[in-house]
Motif scaffolding. Structure first.
Motif, PDB file in Angstrom:
ATOM      1  N   GLY A   1       0.797  -1.224   0.000  1.00 39.66           N
ATOM      2  CA  GLY A   1       0.000   0.000   0.000  1.00 39.66           C
ATOM      3  C   GLY A   1       0.825   1.267   0.000  1.00 39.66           C
ATOM      4  O   GLY A   1       0.272   2.358  -0.043  1.00 39.66           O
TER       5      GLY A   1
ATOM      6  N   ASP B   1       1.429   5.821  -7.476  1.00 37.11           N
ATOM      7  CA  ASP B   1       1.663   4.388  -7.417  1.00 37.11           C
ATOM      8  C   ASP B   1       2.915   4.099  -8.221  1.00 37.11           C
ATOM      9  O   ASP B   1       3.240   4.817  -9.158  1.00 37.11           O
ATOM     10  CB  ASP B   1       0.479   3.635  -8.040  1.00 37.11           C
ATOM     11  CG  ASP B   1      -0.649   3.482  -7.054  1.00 37.11           C
ATOM     12  OD1 ASP B   1      -0.362   3.192  -5.885  1.00 37.11           O
ATOM     13  OD2 ASP B   1      -1.807   3.673  -7.457  1.00 37.11           O
TER      14      ASP B   1
ATOM     15  N   ASN C   1      -7.689   3.452  -3.139  1.00 36.63           N
ATOM     16  CA  ASN C   1      -7.502   2.102  -2.603  1.00 36.63           C
ATOM     17  C   ASN C   1      -7.706   2.029  -1.096  1.00 36.63           C
ATOM     18  O   ASN C   1      -7.754   0.968  -0.519  1.00 36.63           O
ATOM     19  CB  ASN C   1      -6.105   1.589  -2.965  1.00 36.63           C
ATOM     20  CG  ASN C   1      -5.038   2.578  -2.564  1.00 36.63           C
ATOM     21  OD1 ASN C   1      -5.333   3.753  -2.324  1.00 36.63           O
ATOM     22  ND2 ASN C   1      -3.803   2.137  -2.467  1.00 36.63           N
TER      23      ASN C   1
END
Lengths: 897, 113
Positions: free
Chosen positions: A260, A267, A441
């Motif tokens: 994460g 990302d 997310n």
């Protein structure tokens, strides 16, 4: 814990008490029998003298009771029984509440996960983004990210700061990984020393980069993201120490970041050290995001002052080469605007989410109003029961509490059902949410969301229970008993609360419909904008990068790209092909630099405005559907001949020379070392960043040109977006042909970001369409609930006035008169609601002004349309009961009682 | 008011008497009642059962405590015992009652001439 012991031992106490009393009676009987009484007589006498056995036992137990708790449990039992006995009422009320609460819980979980929750780094409140603005640097000034840091700034800030524990710079990019399975383009983040230390998230496996990894031309190292490690290496710990080939260079894997982990909002798959060469950096090169961890107790204001103090040190310590005055950046008025990292991550989404939360909250209020209406009806039918209870001595507080417990229970049961629905709702939100929604997310229903939902359930239960409870539980037993069965009196007073609710509902629904209407207008306005490319559905785009480790020579890079263009153009159904350093709205970082025009005079020590630079191939404009306003396109022979030609955007041509045609033949250059380039064409303005952002001024360079810096070697743009115009764009068979066409030229080239331009466009307007959908849903719910509310109240009114209407009809009133009378009453309420709603909307829509485009927050068209729509629909809701009133049979109505 | 002699007790009177008797010796409910009747020579009209709610209140306030035991007639009974707090409470109540009684007595006394 005495009370707890008492509470737990209550059952035992009861048994003991009975036994004790029994012993008492037995002794008494024994004594009386001893005195000569018969056994039966003795038992009767003992009982008599003992008093009311049941009452005494009750009183004795009463001592041990926990009155408030036990009454409460009793209320709950009564309430549940009441709800069970009215399945229709209960179902309708629960459904309304459950849907309202589910919507609120779902949106709140998004708000909570995105805006409220701290970032997932240790002590994340100390983290800041080293944001700075440069109002004096034209072109950059309106650039959302402000002025990024240059490597020399990083060195200065890192060496001389007093307010940071650590700081570093990073930049995201892409790289080709080969040697695993297929060649793959991966997301990379390049980090300086200090970045990982600042985030402070320990690696899942292996170690962080150390200073030794930041040595220029030293051993090359890489770290993997947890996801990439799992995906490509199956989570094998033995990868540490192995090599991965990134852009054709082997790098040793030293560690894996925790699951994460993201670099601010980026990302990544692979991260590698930046390894700046201290000896070679110059002042410029503003391309890096700065991140820092404040010293404990240091404030953002202090840190800003610290950076401001270091800017002169920076200008004194570095230069842009011998010809430049290093203090020219003073005119840029560089101003540190350090932001908490969370703000940097969330960006302007927070505002959008709060608007959505607010609208959904209003829907909840409307739902509560509806349930209040239902409860009012229900409590009215229960008046006799309440009156009897009052007459039997129930205090009105007790009655109020009973009613409130019941409504809160409705709220809580609805809430529990709502949480179930909310899980589905969250999934829906994530699915329709803008794909660039930060922290997507992380969105989940957590303890805080559950607490919020619970609080909301109880609160709304109290809210919709309060009016009926206070209104009907007042001590007036006599009155209520008297009027049993009579329905003519006091109906006006009873209706007042319901009328108020209707007015409120109409007003709130109007506000929500207004905001939804404004979003529709915004969306329509966006669609009308010419973005600078045509028919995006038939425009296939993809990203191909040619690293210099694969093809070192610049010209060979361009020839490879040219070969790809030719191969692609040969595919069946392809109209044309071209490439550019980036397509509009793709969201990649652009190059910015100054530009000098030959016929303009520039004062010494000033920097001309910064312009956006793009590099395009011949044929690109035609492929993208971007119009040529004046002149002509560059040709392949000019590209390979390194001819000094250039193209500019229409707005830049107008700014510099007045008209597009006047620009043709004028000459431009980036710096003093560069030869003048002749403007051969002027290109229509393109909305590069987003549809709603003004088109920037752009310089279009050839894909291959002499390097503007240092030795005049050819320099090619190595990472480009290919654009293919074809009706078959986006189909799988087409993409397969595209891939084999590219790989027939060079099989080591991965294709990245393969999509149609329509997808790029949709993503760019995702924020607007998300808001539109959310406000649309909220508006539709508000409208539906509002209509149900109006219908309910009007029907109820008619049924209450049946007798009166019957008398009117019997006395000769026409059906039409009755219809009119009822409609008039409904209209009055609706118009009052609309008037209040417009007033509220005037104030509230201003809150969403940043979400609008091409329409003002007080757009009269929207306001008028929504008001008319609402009035019409509301009148329709009144018409049905009004018609029923008209058809009342006077005989039946009068016989009713 | 059918019988003047049998007026209701004022609140707290029964409680006070129970405590007073228990101060002398621990007793079970029935014995306690007998004791009150005997000592008051049946002047007081007490519904027998009314003893029990009072005993429960005293138990809850921890002015008395109770233990199961076996009586002289071989019956399982609950024996009540005065606690230290109960003794203190009794003292306070008695003194306040005496004050009240004196006040009432003075008012009711034949006028002094």
């Amino acid at each position: 814990m005495n009370w707890l012991k008492q509470l737990l031992s209550r059952r035992r106490l009861r048994g003991e008490l009975s036994e004790e009393i029994q012993a008492h009676l037995d002794q008494k009987v024994e004594e009386l029998v001893g005195d000569g009484m018969s056994k039966e007589e003795a038992m009767r006498a003992a009982r008599r003298e003992f008093g009311n056995l049941g009452l005494i036992e009750e009183d004795s137990r009463e001592v041990w009771r926990w009155p408030s708790v036990e009454d409460f449990l009793l209320d709950i039992r009564y309430g549940l029984r009441g709800l069970r006995h009215n399945p229709v009422f209960t179902t309708v009320a629960l459904l309304t509440i459950a849907i309202g609460i589910a919507a609120n819980a779902a949106v709140f979980s998004v708000v909570n996960s995105v805006v409220l929750k701290p970032l997932g780094y240790p002590k994340s409140e100390e983290l800041v983004a080293l944001h700075q603005i440069a109002p004096g640097a034209e072109g950059l000034a309106d650039f959302e990210r402000g002025l990024l840091l240059s490597p020399s700034m990083y060195f200065t800030y890192s060496d001389h700061n007093r307010t940071f524990q650590s700081l570093g710079v990073w930049v995201a990019g892409t790289a080709n990984v080969t040697g695993l399975a297929e060649p793959e383009q991966v997301r990379t983040v390049y980090v300086s020393d200090g970045v990982l230390q600042t985030f402070g998230a320990p690696p899942a496996v292996g170690r962080w980069f150390s200073q030794d990894d930041q040595v220029p031309n030293g051993p090359e190292r890489a770290m993997l993201s947890y996801g990439y490690w799992q995906r490509r290496f199956g989570g094998d710990r033995a990868v540490i120490g192995r090599n991965i080939t990134v852009d054709s260079r082997p790098k040793e894997i030293v560690g894996v970041m925790p699951p994460g982990f993201r670099f601010v909002d980026a990302d990544f798959d692979v991260t590698t050290p930046l390894a700046f060469d201290r000896g070679k950096v110059i002042l410029a090169g503003f391309g890096y995001h700065g991140i820092a961890r404040l010293k404990p107790g240091a404030t953002i204001a202090e840190a800003n002052a610290d950076l401001t103090r270091m800017l002169p040190i920076w200008m004194d310590s570095w230069s842009n080469g011998p010809v430049n005055n290093s203090h020219i950046y003073e005119q840029w008025r560089i101003t540190p605007m350090i932001r908490p990292l969370k703000q940097e991550v969330i960006g302007n989404v927070g505002e959008l989410l709060w608007v959505v939360m607010g609208t959904i909250g209003v829907v909840m209020l409307i739902a509560c109003a509806n349930v209040t209406n239902l409860l009012l009806v229900r409590v009215e039918t229960r008046q006799q029961e309440l009156a009897v209870r009052t007459a039997l001595g129930a205090g009105w507080m007790r009655l109020v509490r009973g009613l409130l417990v019941e409504s809160v229970m409705l709220g809580v049961i609805g809430g529990v059902a709502g949480v179930g629905l909310a899980y589905a709702g969250v999934r829906f939100l994530v699915a329709i949410g803008p794909s660039n929604l930060p922290r997507l997310n992380e969105i989940a229903i957590d303890a805080r969301t559950l607490a919020f939902t619970f609080a909301l359930s109880v609160l709304s239960g109290l809210l919709f229970g309060l009016i009926p409870a206070v209104k009907y539980a007042r001590p007036r037993a006599g009155w209520a008993l008297q009027s049993l069965g009579r329905t003519i009196s006091a109906s006006r007073e009873r209706l007042r609360a319901r009328n108020l609710l209707v007015v409120g509902q109409v007003a709130m629904a109007l506000v929500l419909l207004m905001s939804a209407g404004l979003m529709i207008r915004t969306f329509a306005a966006l669609r009308k904008v010419d973005p600078g490319f045509a028919e995006p559905r038939h425009l296939q785009v993809m990203r191909i990068s040619i690293p210099d480790s694969l093809i070192p020579k610049a010209e060979q890079v361009t020839r490879t790209q040219n070969a790809i263009v030719d191969k692609l153009a040969a595919i069946q159904g392809v109209e044309s092909v071209g490439f550019a350093s980036e397509m509009a709205m793709e969201g990649f970082d652009y190059n910015w630099d100054q530009i000098y025009a030959e016929d303009k005079v520039y004062a010494d020590n000033t920097i001309p405005p910064l312009r956006l630079y793009k590099y395009i191939s011949p044929g690109f404009l035609q492929t993208a559907g971007t119009r040529l306003v004046a002149g002509r396109e560059m040709t392949w022979s000019e590209v390979y001949g390194l001819q000094p030609v250039v193209m500019v955007s229409e707005n830049l041509a107008r700014e510099l020379w007045g008209t597009p045609s006047a620009a043709i033949g004028k000459r431009l250059r980036e710096n003093l070392m560069m030869p003048w380039h002749e403007v051969v064409g002027v290109i229509q303005d393109v909305r590069e960043k987003a549809v709603q952002d003004t088109a920037p001024e752009i310089i279009y360079w050839p894909a291959l040109m002499k390097s503007p810096w240092g030795p005049k070697l050819p320099s090619a743009v190595r990472t480009v977006t290919f654009a293919i115009r074809s009706e078959r764009a986006g189909t799988e068979s087409f993409l397969n042909q595209v891939r084999s066409a590219v790989w027939s030229v060079n099989s080591n080239l991965p294709l990245a970001s393969v999509r149609t331009m329509q997808e790029v466009y949709d993503k760019s307007v995702a924020r607007t369409s998300f808001t539109l959908v959310m406000l649309g849903i909220a508006g539709a719910m508000a409208l539906a609930l509002g209509i149900i509310g109006i219908y309910g109240v009007m029907s109820y009114t008619v049924s209450q006035r049946k007798r009166e209407i019957g008398i009117r009809l019997a006395l000769g009133a026409q059906g039409g008169d009755v219809l009119q009378m009822v409609l008039r009453q409904g209209t009055k309420l609706v118009l009052l609601g609309v008037a209040i709603g417009i007033g509220a909307a005037l104030g509230l829509t201003r809150l969403m002004v940043n979400l609008l485009f091409g329409v003002t927050a007080h757009d009269p068209v929207t306001f008028a349309a929504v008001a008319v729509l609402l009035v019409l629909v509301a009148l329709l809701a009144c018409y049905v009961p009004a018609r029923r009133a008209m058809l009342v049979d006077p005989i039946v109505a009068l016989r009713y009682e | 008011m059918k019988k003047t002699a049998q007026r209701d007790l004022f609140p707290g009177a029964l409680e006070m008497m129970i405590l007073r008797i228990l101060k002398r010796q621990p007793l079970h409910g029935y014995a306690l009642l007998q004791q009150i009747k005997r000592t008051s020579r049946d002047l007081l009209q007490i519904e027998e059962g009314s003893l029990y709610p009072v005993l429960q209140r005293l138990l809850k306030a921890e002015l008395v405590k109770a233990e199961w035991s076996v009586s002289s007639t071989n019956r399982r009974v609950r024996i009540y015992k005065l606690t230290a707090a109960g003794a203190r409470h009794l003292e306070r109540e008695v003194s306040s009652f005496e004050g009240m009684l004196e006040g009432i007595t003075r008012v009711l006394a034949p006028e002094e001439s």
